[in-house]
Every structure is written in structure tokens, then in C-alpha cells.
Design a protein around this motif. Structure first.
Motif, mmCIF file in Angstrom:
data_model
loop_
_atom_site.group_PDB
_atom_site.id
_atom_site.type_symbol
_atom_site.label_atom_id
_atom_site.label_comp_id
_atom_site.label_asym_id
_atom_site.label_seq_id
_atom_site.Cartn_x
_atom_site.Cartn_y
_atom_site.Cartn_z
ATOM 1 N N MET A 54 0.844 -1.175 0.000
ATOM 2 C CA MET A 54 0.000 0.000 0.000
ATOM 3 C C MET A 54 0.888 1.237 0.000
ATOM 4 O O MET A 54 1.874 1.307 0.729
ATOM 5 C CB MET A 54 -0.914 0.006 1.222
ATOM 6 N N VAL A 55 0.530 2.193 -0.831
ATOM 7 C CA VAL A 55 1.274 3.454 -0.871
ATOM 8 C C VAL A 55 0.980 4.230 0.403
ATOM 9 O O VAL A 55 -0.171 4.403 0.789
ATOM 10 C CB VAL A 55 0.887 4.288 -2.119
ATOM 11 N N ARG A 56 2.025 4.697 1.045
ATOM 12 C CA ARG A 56 1.914 5.386 2.326
ATOM 13 C C ARG A 56 2.028 6.899 2.162
ATOM 14 O O ARG A 56 2.593 7.402 1.198
ATOM 15 C CB ARG A 56 3.012 4.893 3.262
ATOM 16 N N PHE A 57 1.507 7.617 3.133
ATOM 17 C CA PHE A 57 1.555 9.075 3.165
ATOM 18 C C PHE A 57 2.991 9.577 2.976
ATOM 19 O O PHE A 57 3.245 10.504 2.215
ATOM 20 C CB PHE A 57 0.976 9.574 4.496
ATOM 21 N N SER A 58 3.933 8.943 3.668
ATOM 22 C CA SER A 58 5.325 9.398 3.642
ATOM 23 C C SER A 58 5.981 9.233 2.276
ATOM 24 O O SER A 58 7.053 9.790 2.032
ATOM 25 C CB SER A 58 6.145 8.656 4.695
ATOM 26 N N GLN A 59 5.369 8.472 1.384
ATOM 27 C CA GLN A 59 5.929 8.250 0.056
ATOM 28 C C GLN A 59 5.403 9.238 -0.980
ATOM 29 O O GLN A 59 5.814 9.189 -2.141
ATOM 30 C CB GLN A 59 5.630 6.814 -0.400
ATOM 31 N N CYS A 60 4.524 10.139 -0.558
ATOM 32 C CA CYS A 60 3.879 11.049 -1.508
ATOM 33 C C CYS A 60 4.446 12.460 -1.409
ATOM 34 O O CYS A 60 4.877 12.908 -0.351
ATOM 35 C CB CYS A 60 2.369 11.079 -1.264
ATOM 36 N N ASP A 61 4.428 13.139 -2.540
ATOM 37 C CA ASP A 61 4.904 14.524 -2.596
ATOM 38 C C ASP A 61 3.723 15.477 -2.367
ATOM 39 O O ASP A 61 2.587 15.021 -2.156
ATOM 40 C CB ASP A 61 5.605 14.782 -3.935
ATOM 41 N N PRO A 62 3.948 16.798 -2.383
ATOM 42 C CA PRO A 62 2.850 17.737 -2.142
ATOM 43 C C PRO A 62 1.701 17.637 -3.156
ATOM 44 O O PRO A 62 0.586 18.047 -2.859
ATOM 45 C CB PRO A 62 3.532 19.111 -2.223
ATOM 46 N N ALA A 63 1.968 17.053 -4.326
ATOM 47 C CA ALA A 63 0.896 16.866 -5.312
ATOM 48 C C ALA A 63 0.014 15.666 -4.963
ATOM 49 O O ALA A 63 -1.001 15.430 -5.619
ATOM 50 C CB ALA A 63 1.492 16.692 -6.710
ATOM 51 N N GLY A 64 0.419 14.891 -3.943
ATOM 52 C CA GLY A 64 -0.377 13.743 -3.511
ATOM 53 C C GLY A 64 -0.079 12.463 -4.260
ATOM 54 O O GLY A 64 -0.803 11.483 -4.117
ATOM 55 N N ILE A 65 0.989 12.455 -5.061
ATOM 56 C CA ILE A 65 1.369 11.240 -5.785
ATOM 57 C C ILE A 65 2.731 10.758 -5.273
ATOM 58 O O ILE A 65 3.467 11.497 -4.621
ATOM 59 C CB ILE A 65 1.408 11.466 -7.316
ATOM 60 N N VAL A 66 3.048 9.499 -5.585
ATOM 61 C CA VAL A 66 4.308 8.943 -5.105
ATOM 62 C C VAL A 66 5.467 9.769 -5.671
ATOM 63 O O VAL A 66 5.557 10.002 -6.876
ATOM 64 C CB VAL A 66 4.464 7.463 -5.502
ATOM 65 N N TYR A 67 6.324 10.221 -4.769
ATOM 66 C CA TYR A 67 7.529 10.949 -5.159
ATOM 67 C C TYR A 67 8.445 9.959 -5.877
ATOM 68 O O TYR A 67 8.717 8.875 -5.366
ATOM 69 C CB TYR A 67 8.190 11.523 -3.904
ATOM 70 N N PHE A 68 8.918 10.321 -7.062
ATOM 71 C CA PHE A 68 9.632 9.379 -7.927
ATOM 72 C C PHE A 68 10.785 8.669 -7.223
ATOM 73 O O PHE A 68 10.998 7.474 -7.413
ATOM 74 C CB PHE A 68 10.119 10.072 -9.206
ATOM 75 N N ALA A 69 11.542 9.370 -6.398
ATOM 76 C CA ALA A 69 12.693 8.755 -5.737
ATOM 77 C C ALA A 69 12.278 7.668 -4.749
ATOM 78 O O ALA A 69 13.035 6.725 -4.501
ATOM 79 C CB ALA A 69 13.519 9.820 -5.039
ATOM 80 N N ASP A 70 11.062 7.773 -4.212
ATOM 81 C CA ASP A 70 10.601 6.757 -3.261
ATOM 82 C C ASP A 70 10.405 5.401 -3.921
ATOM 83 O O ASP A 70 10.465 4.369 -3.249
ATOM 84 C CB ASP A 70 9.311 7.208 -2.568
ATOM 85 N N TYR A 71 10.184 5.382 -5.233
ATOM 86 C CA TYR A 71 10.044 4.093 -5.908
ATOM 87 C C TYR A 71 11.318 3.256 -5.776
ATOM 88 O O TYR A 71 11.256 2.028 -5.727
ATOM 89 C CB TYR A 71 9.692 4.271 -7.384
ATOM 90 N N PHE A 72 12.481 3.900 -5.700
ATOM 91 C CA PHE A 72 13.720 3.150 -5.554
ATOM 92 C C PHE A 72 13.847 2.569 -4.150
ATOM 93 O O PHE A 72 14.344 1.453 -3.974
ATOM 94 C CB PHE A 72 14.920 4.024 -5.931
ATOM 95 N N ASP A 73 13.358 3.270 -3.148
ATOM 96 C CA ASP A 73 13.319 2.737 -1.789
ATOM 97 C C ASP A 73 12.322 1.575 -1.721
ATOM 98 O O ASP A 73 12.599 0.546 -1.098
ATOM 99 C CB ASP A 73 12.955 3.841 -0.799
ATOM 100 N N ILE A 74 11.178 1.751 -2.369
ATOM 101 C CA ILE A 74 10.180 0.668 -2.421
ATOM 102 C C ILE A 74 10.794 -0.551 -3.099
ATOM 103 O O ILE A 74 10.641 -1.688 -2.628
ATOM 104 C CB ILE A 74 8.905 1.142 -3.145
ATOM 105 N N ALA A 75 11.490 -0.332 -4.223
ATOM 106 C CA ALA A 75 12.108 -1.441 -4.961
ATOM 107 C C ALA A 75 13.093 -2.198 -4.075
ATOM 108 O O ALA A 75 13.115 -3.430 -4.074
ATOM 109 C CB ALA A 75 12.810 -0.919 -6.213
ATOM 110 N N ASN A 76 13.903 -1.460 -3.306
ATOM 111 C CA ASN A 76 14.853 -2.134 -2.428
ATOM 112 C C ASN A 76 14.124 -2.953 -1.364
ATOM 113 O O ASN A 76 14.536 -4.065 -1.031
ATOM 114 C CB ASN A 76 15.805 -1.128 -1.782
ATOM 115 N N GLY A 77 13.019 -2.432 -0.842
ATOM 116 C CA GLY A 77 12.215 -3.185 0.121
ATOM 117 C C GLY A 77 11.635 -4.455 -0.484
ATOM 118 O O GLY A 77 11.607 -5.510 0.163
ATOM 119 N N ILE A 78 11.176 -4.361 -1.729
ATOM 120 C CA ILE A 78 10.649 -5.548 -2.429
ATOM 121 C C ILE A 78 11.759 -6.593 -2.542
ATOM 122 O O ILE A 78 11.536 -7.780 -2.294
ATOM 123 C CB ILE A 78 10.120 -5.160 -3.832
#
Length: 135
Positions: free
Chosen positions: A1-25
């Protein structure tokens, strides 16, 4: 689930967070699919598993509360690197595609090393399993 902390002020996932998500996966993939403990490589074994290359195609934006499903496939296994393909879906709709190269390194000497035998065997077994399950 996409979390609040992963979103930018526009309310969408901040692109750099996808790399942190990928490492977690990938960290979760080690015990769940390879039968190995990621943290043992980084910790006691001092074997680095860092991204040597990363490419990401953002197909659709995601926002807080979206539930994503990830698929992780091995594209190739080299001497000291693993080339992975990672895809994310929301309700079976593609939202993200990543190409990742993980390099195996000695964290003591800061040099590339061959993929450890137990990791190579697990990767090859996973690759073979995927070949039969998804072809």
C-alpha cells in the motif's frame, strides 16, 4: 500500500521513493522466494547488494492508499551482477516498470566480487521456476 510518507505535495508517489520501495521488495524477495536472508549478506557476510544501474518507466501515477502488486523477474545473472525486471500493477493495470542491476561487492574491500554460490543457486532456481510458471 502506498503510504503518506511516500507522496509529494501533489499527492502522488515521489519518484525517488520508488527506488526505496524497490529495495524493500528485493529485501522481502530474498527470504520469500530465494530462501536466503538479505540482512545476513549485508551484515555478517559483508556482501554488498547495491544498485549499479536503475531505470524506471512511470506508466501511471499512484497516490496514498493505492494497493500495488509487484512482479520481480530475473533478466540475467552475470559474474558479479544480477539484472532484474520489476513491474508494479494497480488492479492489474501497469503503473511502473523498472530495470535494476544489483552488483555483488565486498563491503570490506569495496570491490566487486563473484555472486556467492548459495545466492547464485537460489537465483537460478527462481529463474527456472518463473520460466515454467509464467511461460
Amino acid at each position: 500500500m502506498v503510504r503518506f510518507s511516500q507522496c509529494d505535495p501533489a499527492g502522488i508517489v515521489y519518484f525517488a521513493d520508488y527506488f526505496d520501495i524497490a529495495n524493500g521488495i528485493i529485501e522481502d524477495w530474498f527470504p520469500a522466494s530465494l530462501g536466503l536472508r538479505y540482512h545476513e549478506f549485508i551484515g555478517p557476510r559483508r556482501t554488498g547488494l547495491g544498485f549499479a544501474s536503475a531505470r524506471c518507466d512511470f506508466v501511471r501515477s499512484c497516490k496514498m492508499g493505492d494497493e500495488l502488486t509487484f512482479a520481480l523477474l530475473i533478466e540475467s545473472i552475470g559474474r558479479s551482477s544480477i539484472r532484474l525486471l520489476m513491474y508494479a500493477y494497480r488492479n492489474l493495470e501497469p503503473v511502473l516498470g523498472m530495470s535494476l542491476v544489483i552488483a555483488t561487492t565486498s563491503m570490506l574491500e569495496n570491490i566487486s566480487i563473484p555472486i556467492p554460490d548459495d545466492l547464485r543457486a537460489a537465483l537460478e532456481a527462481y529463474e527456472e521456476k518463473c520460466r515454467y510458471e509464467y511461460v
